[in-house]
Write an enzyme that holds these catalytic residues in place. Structure first.
Site, PDB file in Angstrom:
ATOM      1  N   ASP A  41      40.455  67.463  60.793  1.00 49.56           N
ATOM      2  CA  ASP A  41      39.588  66.961  59.720  1.00 49.56           C
ATOM      3  C   ASP A  41      38.388  67.887  59.527  1.00 49.56           C
ATOM      4  O   ASP A  41      37.254  67.526  59.833  1.00 49.56           O
ATOM      5  CB  ASP A  41      39.132  65.538  60.052  1.00 49.56           C
ATOM      6  CG  ASP A  41      40.307  64.591  60.256  1.00 49.56           C
ATOM      7  OD1 ASP A  41      41.363  64.828  59.650  1.00 49.56           O
ATOM      8  OD2 ASP A  41      40.172  63.629  61.021  1.00 49.56           O
TER       9      ASP A  41
ATOM     10  N   LYS B  50      48.256  66.390  61.754  1.00 48.32           N
ATOM     11  CA  LYS B  50      47.865  65.381  60.762  1.00 48.32           C
ATOM     12  C   LYS B  50      46.750  65.955  59.901  1.00 48.32           C
ATOM     13  O   LYS B  50      45.773  66.489  60.426  1.00 48.32           O
ATOM     14  CB  LYS B  50      47.389  64.100  61.458  1.00 48.32           C
ATOM     15  CG  LYS B  50      47.080  62.980  60.476  1.00 48.32           C
ATOM     16  CD  LYS B  50      46.756  61.675  61.180  1.00 48.32           C
ATOM     17  CE  LYS B  50      45.325  61.547  61.590  1.00 48.32           C
ATOM     18  NZ  LYS B  50      44.345  61.655  60.482  1.00 48.32           N
TER      19      LYS B  50
ATOM     20  N   ARG C 123      47.526  60.097  54.066  1.00 48.86           N
ATOM     21  CA  ARG C 123      47.027  59.794  52.726  1.00 48.86           C
ATOM     22  C   ARG C 123      46.640  58.337  52.546  1.00 48.86           C
ATOM     23  O   ARG C 123      45.884  58.002  51.650  1.00 48.86           O
ATOM     24  CB  ARG C 123      48.091  60.230  51.707  1.00 48.86           C
ATOM     25  CG  ARG C 123      47.819  59.909  50.269  1.00 48.86           C
ATOM     26  CD  ARG C 123      46.548  60.604  49.748  1.00 48.86           C
ATOM     27  NE  ARG C 123      46.325  60.281  48.350  1.00 48.86           N
ATOM     28  CZ  ARG C 123      45.856  59.130  47.899  1.00 48.86           C
ATOM     29  NH1 ARG C 123      45.566  58.138  48.750  1.00 48.86           N
ATOM     30  NH2 ARG C 123      45.678  58.937  46.610  1.00 48.86           N
ATOM     31  N   LYS C 124      47.222  57.466  53.346  1.00 42.09           N
ATOM     32  CA  LYS C 124      46.921  56.030  53.269  1.00 42.09           C
ATOM     33  C   LYS C 124      47.003  55.515  51.833  1.00 42.09           C
ATOM     34  O   LYS C 124      46.041  54.952  51.280  1.00 42.09           O
ATOM     35  CB  LYS C 124      45.539  55.715  53.841  1.00 42.09           C
ATOM     36  CG  LYS C 124      45.400  56.054  55.319  1.00 42.09           C
ATOM     37  CD  LYS C 124      44.105  55.517  55.893  1.00 42.09           C
ATOM     38  CE  LYS C 124      43.922  55.843  57.357  1.00 42.09           C
ATOM     39  NZ  LYS C 124      43.603  57.262  57.618  1.00 42.09           N
TER      40      LYS C 124
ATOM     41  N   ASP D 233      48.243  51.662  46.370  1.00 36.46           N
ATOM     42  CA  ASP D 233      48.225  51.199  44.977  1.00 36.46           C
ATOM     43  C   ASP D 233      49.605  50.673  44.572  1.00 36.46           C
ATOM     44  O   ASP D 233      50.511  50.548  45.400  1.00 36.46           O
ATOM     45  CB  ASP D 233      47.765  52.374  44.086  1.00 36.46           C
ATOM     46  CG  ASP D 233      46.989  51.900  42.858  1.00 36.46           C
ATOM     47  OD1 ASP D 233      47.369  50.857  42.282  1.00 36.46           O
ATOM     48  OD2 ASP D 233      46.035  52.583  42.462  1.00 36.46           O
TER      49      ASP D 233
ATOM     50  N   THR E 119      51.932  54.095  40.558  1.00 33.61           N
ATOM     51  CA  THR E 119      50.801  54.996  40.829  1.00 33.61           C
ATOM     52  C   THR E 119      51.004  55.785  42.114  1.00 33.61           C
ATOM     53  O   THR E 119      50.771  57.006  42.142  1.00 33.61           O
ATOM     54  CB  THR E 119      49.482  54.187  40.891  1.00 33.61           C
ATOM     55  OG1 THR E 119      49.307  53.523  39.641  1.00 33.61           O
ATOM     56  CG2 THR E 119      48.286  55.076  41.167  1.00 33.61           C
TER      57      THR E 119
ATOM     58  N   ARG F 235      38.535  64.909  66.840  1.00 33.54           N
ATOM     59  CA  ARG F 235      37.324  65.542  67.364  1.00 33.54           C
ATOM     60  C   ARG F 235      37.360  65.768  68.867  1.00 33.54           C
ATOM     61  O   ARG F 235      36.691  66.683  69.364  1.00 33.54           O
ATOM     62  CB  ARG F 235      36.099  64.715  66.944  1.00 33.54           C
ATOM     63  CG  ARG F 235      35.817  64.845  65.458  1.00 33.54           C
ATOM     64  CD  ARG F 235      34.912  63.755  64.947  1.00 33.54           C
ATOM     65  NE  ARG F 235      35.604  62.469  64.872  1.00 33.54           N
ATOM     66  CZ  ARG F 235      35.049  61.318  64.502  1.00 33.54           C
ATOM     67  NH1 ARG F 235      33.759  61.300  64.174  1.00 33.54           N
ATOM     68  NH2 ARG F 235      35.763  60.201  64.448  1.00 33.54           N
TER      69      ARG F 235
HETATM   70  P1  5BU Z   1      39.090  61.362  65.579  1.00 29.13           P
HETATM   71  O1  5BU Z   1      38.280  62.579  65.355  1.00 29.13           O
HETATM   72  O2  5BU Z   1      40.039  61.504  66.787  1.00 29.13           O
HETATM   73  O3  5BU Z   1      38.309  60.097  65.648  1.00 29.13           O
HETATM   74  O4  5BU Z   1      40.017  61.286  64.269  1.00 29.13           O
HETATM   75  C1  5BU Z   1      40.930  60.257  64.071  1.00 29.13           C
HETATM   76  C2  5BU Z   1      41.755  60.509  62.827  1.00 29.13           C
HETATM   77  O5  5BU Z   1      42.706  59.467  62.682  1.00 29.13           O
HETATM   78  C3  5BU Z   1      40.980  60.573  61.526  1.00 29.13           C
HETATM   79  O6  5BU Z   1      41.626  61.531  60.701  1.00 29.13           O
HETATM   80  C4  5BU Z   1      41.154  59.188  60.919  1.00 29.13           C
HETATM   81  O7  5BU Z   1      41.190  59.222  59.502  1.00 29.13           O
HETATM   82  C5  5BU Z   1      42.491  58.768  61.448  1.00 29.13           C
HETATM   83  N1  5BU Z   1      42.634  57.317  61.676  1.00 29.13           N
HETATM   84  C6  5BU Z   1      41.887  56.622  62.602  1.00 29.13           C
HETATM   85  O8  5BU Z   1      41.041  57.202  63.272  1.00 29.13           O
HETATM   86  N2  5BU Z   1      42.098  55.288  62.799  1.00 29.13           N
HETATM   87  C7  5BU Z   1      42.999  54.586  62.095  1.00 29.13           C
HETATM   88  O9  5BU Z   1      43.198  53.399  62.330  1.00 29.13           O
HETATM   89  C8  5BU Z   1      43.762  55.319  61.144  1.00 29.13           C
HETATM   90  C9  5BU Z   1      43.558  56.653  60.957  1.00 29.13           C
HETATM   91 BR1  5BU Z   1      45.017  54.424  60.198  1.00 29.13          BR
END
Ligand code: 5BU
Length: 279
Positions: free
Chosen positions: A40, A62, A94-95, A98, A102, A242
């Site tokens: 991310d 991811k 992408r979650k 809709d 769409t 992270r």
């Molecule tokens: P982290 O940096 O390990 O906290 O990132 C977690 C990732 O997983 C981040 O991209 C979130 O959008 C994603 N995520 C999440 O943390 N928890 C959830 O329940 C879902 C997705 Br669904």
């Protein structure tokens, strides 16, 4: 037949017909890694550098492709090259949420054309089964797989109880395209109606909210260890962001590599303990 919790990833691969589920399980077994890295970051260069460093240790990358500020389609091509070089699958988080028409457009078209390159994507069950109809009209012919968000890792999540049960029922009714869940535990037996059985069912469970060093991020995220997730809760893939690339967008490749190796080892050890074998 041993319970799913005791089966190896390669035994389970043989039971799947969806190409994305099969490929993910085979990749996990081949690379001895149940680690998915969530990348991310907002710059192309950071994104590609992190993936090239962690590539050898992961089964899956991811993405949140819409957070990349300097996105152009060459990024997708470079991601695909890295996925071949390092042998991993791709999951755009992408979650979708809709109506069927769409989400079919959002999945196939626009700037990102997610279905063209992402082996796996996910959707909120909130609109009901028509979201699966819409996404599968695009993804099924391409051999893609869908995960339903049955639970979330955040404090106060509303995806609990009967919502989670309905998500599992929606998955059961669409087993050609729905390959599993984003959830915090195995979903076997959840949402069964009288007379129904989940015997022979094998949904993959991919689990975010994984960290070894901290318990949260001050913005609602909650972390559990790979051991809690894979051994105690029976999940299949740990998703770590992270915890691997840190607070500086993975500026130090040696530090990123060390964390990826550490999470891979922890995730695999928990799996071996679960199946009761070091195979
Ligand atoms: P982290 O940096 O390990 O906290 O990132 C977690 C990732 O997983 C981040 O991209 C979130 O959008 C994603 N995520 C999440 O943390 N928890 C959830 O329940 C879902 C997705 Br669904």
């Amino acid at each position: 037949m041993a319970s799913i919790l005791k089966q190896t990833y390669s035994q389970r691969a043989a039971n799947h017909t969806n190409p994305a589920a099969k490929a993910l399980l085979e990749t996990i077994a081949r690379k001895r890694s149940n680690l998915c890295v969530s990348v991310d970051v907002t710059k192309k260069a950071d994104f590609l550098r992190i993936i090239d460093v962690v590539g050898p240790y992961i089964c899956l990358v991811k993405t949140h492709v819409d957070v990349i500020e300097d996105f152009d389609y060459s990024l997708v091509e470079q991601l695909q090259e890295l996925s071949v070089k390092h042998d991993f699958q791709i999951f755009e988080d992408r979650k979708f949420a809709d109506i069927g028409n769409t989400v079919a457009l959002q999945y196939s078209s626009g700037v990102y054309k997610i279905a063209q390159w992402s082996h796996i994507t996910n959707a909120h069950p909130v609109p009901g089964p028509s979201i699966i109809t819409g996404l599968s009209s695009v993804g099924l012919p391409l051999g893609r797989g869908l995960l339903l968000l049955a639970e979330m890792s955040t404090k106060g999540s509303l995806a609990v109880g009967s919502y989670t049960e309905e998500a599992v029922r929606m998955a059961r009714a669409n087993r050609d395209f729905v390959i599993g869940f984003i959830a915090q535990r195995r979903m076997d037996g959840i949402g069964l109606r009288d007379g129904e059985s989940s015997a022979g069912e094998d949904f993959l469970v991919l689990t975010p909210g994984v960290g070894l060093d901290v318990k949260g991020d001050g913005m609602g995220q909650q972390y559990r260890t790979p051991r809690e997730v894979v051994l105690e809760s029976g999940c299949d893939v740990i998703i770590v962001g992270r915890g691997i690339y840190g607070k500086d967008n993975g500026a130090n490749p040696d530090a990123v590599r060390a964390q990826a190796e550490r999470y891979r080892a922890e995730g695999w050890k928990a799996y071996q303990e679960r199946i009761g074998s070091s195979a």
